[in-house]
Design a protein around this motif. Sequence first.
Motif, PDB file in Angstrom:
ATOM      1  N   MET A 156     -22.478 -13.222   7.976  1.00 24.83           N
ATOM      2  CA  MET A 156     -23.014 -14.486   7.161  1.00 24.83           C
ATOM      3  C   MET A 156     -24.291 -15.105   7.982  1.00 24.83           C
ATOM      4  O   MET A 156     -24.912 -15.588   7.478  1.00 24.83           O
ATOM      5  N   GLN A 157     -23.916 -15.258   9.426  1.00 28.10           N
ATOM      6  CA  GLN A 157     -24.933 -15.619  10.125  1.00 28.10           C
ATOM      7  C   GLN A 157     -26.295 -14.937   9.937  1.00 28.10           C
ATOM      8  O   GLN A 157     -27.517 -15.568  10.026  1.00 28.10           O
ATOM      9  N   VAL A 158     -26.249 -13.599  10.127  1.00 28.53           N
ATOM     10  CA  VAL A 158     -27.563 -12.766  10.064  1.00 28.53           C
ATOM     11  C   VAL A 158     -28.305 -13.087   8.559  1.00 28.53           C
ATOM     12  O   VAL A 158     -29.432 -13.178   8.488  1.00 28.53           O
ATOM     13  N   VAL A 159     -27.209 -13.032   7.567  1.00 30.01           N
ATOM     14  CA  VAL A 159     -28.000 -13.241   6.244  1.00 30.01           C
ATOM     15  C   VAL A 159     -28.402 -14.710   6.138  1.00 30.01           C
ATOM     16  O   VAL A 159     -29.468 -14.881   5.464  1.00 30.01           O
ATOM     17  N   LYS A 160     -27.816 -15.531   6.653  1.00 26.14           N
ATOM     18  CA  LYS A 160     -28.478 -16.764   6.462  1.00 26.14           C
ATOM     19  C   LYS A 160     -30.026 -17.015   7.177  1.00 26.14           C
ATOM     20  O   LYS A 160     -30.908 -17.669   6.564  1.00 26.14           O
ATOM     21  N   GLU A 161     -29.858 -16.166   8.404  1.00 17.68           N
ATOM     22  CA  GLU A 161     -31.252 -16.213   9.039  1.00 17.68           C
ATOM     23  C   GLU A 161     -32.184 -15.356   8.145  1.00 17.68           C
ATOM     24  O   GLU A 161     -33.403 -15.700   8.112  1.00 17.68           O
ATOM     25  N   GLN A 162     -31.858 -14.370   7.610  1.00 17.71           N
ATOM     26  CA  GLN A 162     -32.781 -13.336   6.756  1.00 17.71           C
ATOM     27  C   GLN A 162     -33.167 -14.269   5.714  1.00 17.71           C
ATOM     28  O   GLN A 162     -34.496 -14.413   5.250  1.00 17.71           O
ATOM     29  N   ILE A 163     -32.360 -15.033   4.888  1.00 18.26           N
ATOM     30  CA  ILE A 163     -32.783 -16.060   3.670  1.00 18.26           C
ATOM     31  C   ILE A 163     -33.699 -17.220   4.217  1.00 18.26           C
ATOM     32  O   ILE A 163     -34.545 -17.296   3.466  1.00 18.26           O
ATOM     33  N   THR A 164     -33.454 -17.658   5.327  1.00 23.47           N
ATOM     34  CA  THR A 164     -34.266 -18.993   5.569  1.00 23.47           C
ATOM     35  C   THR A 164     -35.704 -18.288   6.176  1.00 23.47           C
ATOM     36  O   THR A 164     -36.825 -18.951   5.862  1.00 23.47           O
ATOM     37  N   ARG A 165     -35.626 -17.211   6.840  1.00 23.66           N
ATOM     38  CA  ARG A 165     -36.785 -16.652   7.219  1.00 23.66           C
ATOM     39  C   ARG A 165     -37.731 -16.386   6.218  1.00 23.66           C
ATOM     40  O   ARG A 165     -39.035 -16.546   5.920  1.00 23.66           O
ATOM     41  N   ALA A 166     -37.160 -15.775   5.009  1.00 24.47           N
ATOM     42  CA  ALA A 166     -37.814 -15.249   3.865  1.00 24.47           C
ATOM     43  C   ALA A 166     -38.161 -16.493   3.090  1.00 24.47           C
ATOM     44  O   ALA A 166     -39.438 -16.505   2.343  1.00 24.47           O
ATOM     45  N   LEU A 167     -37.721 -17.573   3.090  1.00 21.39           N
ATOM     46  CA  LEU A 167     -38.074 -18.829   2.452  1.00 21.39           C
ATOM     47  C   LEU A 167     -39.286 -19.480   2.828  1.00 21.39           C
ATOM     48  O   LEU A 167     -40.015 -20.298   2.221  1.00 21.39           O
ATOM     49  N   THR A 168     -39.400 -19.392   4.147  1.00 19.20           N
ATOM     50  CA  THR A 168     -40.374 -20.000   4.854  1.00 19.20           C
ATOM     51  C   THR A 168     -41.907 -19.694   4.414  1.00 19.20           C
ATOM     52  O   THR A 168     -42.794 -20.621   4.588  1.00 19.20           O
ATOM     53  N   ILE A 169     -42.093 -18.544   3.792  1.00 22.56           N
ATOM     54  CA  ILE A 169     -43.273 -17.937   3.520  1.00 22.56           C
ATOM     55  C   ILE A 169     -43.552 -18.562   1.789  1.00 22.56           C
ATOM     56  O   ILE A 169     -44.641 -18.291   1.376  1.00 22.56           O
TER      57      ILE A 169
END
Length: 740
Positions: free
Chosen positions: A494-507
């Motif tokens: 879940m921590q990895v998935v949260k990081e993936q989502i937040t990084r993708a949203l930054t663009i």
Amino acid sequence: MPPPADIVKVAIEWPGAFPKLMEIDQKKPLSAIIKEVCEGWNLPSPETYALQNADSTNFYITEKNRNNIKNGSILRLTTSAAQMALQLHERIQSTSMDMKLDGLKDLANSSRDITFAQEFINLDGISLLTQMVESGTERYQKLQKIMKPCFGDLLSFTLTAFVELMDHGIVSWDTFSVAFIKKIASYVSKSAMDTAVLQRSLAILESMVLNSQDLYQKVAQEITIGQLIPHLQGTDQDIQTYTIAVINALFLKAPEEKRQFDQDSVNILECPLTEMAHILAQKQLRSIILSNVIRSNKPINDEMAHQLYVLQVLTFNLLEDRMMTKMDPQDQAQRDIIFELRRIAFDVECESNNSGSIEKRKSMYTRDYKKLGFINHVNPAVDFTQIPPGMLALDNMLYFARQHQDAYIRIVLENSSREDKHECPFGRSSIELTKMLCEILKVGELPSENCHDFHPMFFTHDRSFEEFFCICIQLLNKTWKEMRATSEDFNKVMQVVKEQITRALTIKPNSLDQFKSRLQNLSYTEILKLRQSERMNQEDFQSRPILELREKIQPEIMELIKQQRLNRLCEGSSFRKISSRRRQDKFWYCRLSPNHKVLHYGDLDENPQGEVPHDSLQEKLPVADIKAVVTGKDCPHMKEKGALKQNKEVLELAFSVLYESDEYLNFIAPDKHEYCVWTDGLNALLGKEMTSEFTRSDMDTLLNMEMKLRLLDLENIQIPDVPPPIPKEPSNYDFVYDCN
């Protein structure tokens, strides 16, 4: 010998006369100075005159703001504010259309000055303007056919003067009649209306809604979404911004449990919350905003970005009710949704023929619910009693199962065929993922006053949150497989998935497909590489000699940070005054004197591009008088009631300087960095510890850098005493490659 500090050299103008150069003694009463000026030009009745700034503001000089006057200022002798208010009060009631028009134009310009505004309001000027709007408009409309430009200007200046006067906060918004509201609403509902009139009318409606709960009810009965939509379909971005601002204001002030549209009239009234999405879809508000605003050829300015962000937040906040609703394990309708998830996944029909024993069917249900990944295999309804995410998680699961059936079946069957310890529990994952998405999007929180962080992709679909979930649940399953995770690794996944989502949203993806593509590139392997790269930049040494060296260096670094903070306070910063209407932003500036003994501050007409000189800031606060610095909810201005003030982000940027017995200077920083700089600097002035997160970050960065420099192997290496010279610029830049 320099002149006394209380003597200011200025030029004073008077129409038709040569300007006077004179010295003003700031200790003398202003009335005595005006009398002296009038005597120089042989003008009688000096009490009917006043001094004004001879600049674009034309603001009156008063005893309160006279410290603004600085050497070299140009002032103007003019009619006093009281006399000017009386004259304009008479002129705008003239039977001559030309005189009335000129009077209203002058009134609109003069009303920006609070000194004049107070005098005009004392003459019951607000009531006069509202009466002109309520009853006088019909008379003007008779002239509209032959004097259309004049009519537009007449009404525009009337409404502009009204808006400027009300912005000073002298008169309560609760005093206005239904007739006035109906008239303003009628200007918004007309298809062909002067742009300036429409803009002012929308601004008035927004202010009414934000400043009075009673007026919200009245405005909501007059304005429909259907009337507002044509203004979004135009090309004027200012009109579009004001229109979205009105929609946002109506949402924001709607009763908490009843933020909804009426189905028949589509008025914003007290209707069930669950109808909101249906009515919005009917009126195609989202698609109109997407095509006419977000995807228009014009770049989106800051104010429009803020209004789109507010609309995005308020739209997601409609999910709060479901997010905070527990499932009732005894409710058959809710239990039927879980049966539907089972039916779609395993392609089974309800056992209507009662085949098999009850025990056998229970065993079959338990087996299937285990495959679906619920924690409680016997009664999965219990899994949805946790809030958040409550029933919102079940809604998302059902949407995924119905709208993306193939993906849903594949995920469930894939995991049910794996070993028990390696299966990704769909039910548990969906519940935790829904909770995570609500945290990322801050569902249930009020919009921030300073944020422009809207995501275009959420305006591309009527069910954007559900689609967002569908993409992310498939990402979660993919990441689970890439990590070869077991049930013990659930939180790590879940921590990895949260990081993936937040990084993708930054663009800021423009569409859900772009978001999905970005996630494809952020595999677990890529996340590990990014983490490793970041970890290398934050290398930490834990041996005892190095820890001792760090402790020895730390005070030097802290002193360096302290000096940087104080230098920043000496440079000063601009702060915005929070008001109910953001577009009429007013700014003030504050800076510390070079000797660190006085805070200089004062109001500004606009946001400055650089430093503001000390002598242009009229107010002073000796540092020795400061008693304390308070932050957040302890600030006096955060204890006031206001819809836009009581949100988490503004609270995090608020701080106040308390001095004397009950006096205070209130700040709202433009961003987190300025907040930390100022609270650190003020605490340093008071001899207190600097505790902000930026101080900790700066300490870590500078300390690590200093440690690495001291630990370098520099034997036989001569370190220069002066930095190397800056090389000359190249003759051309053909070697530069633009990676974008």
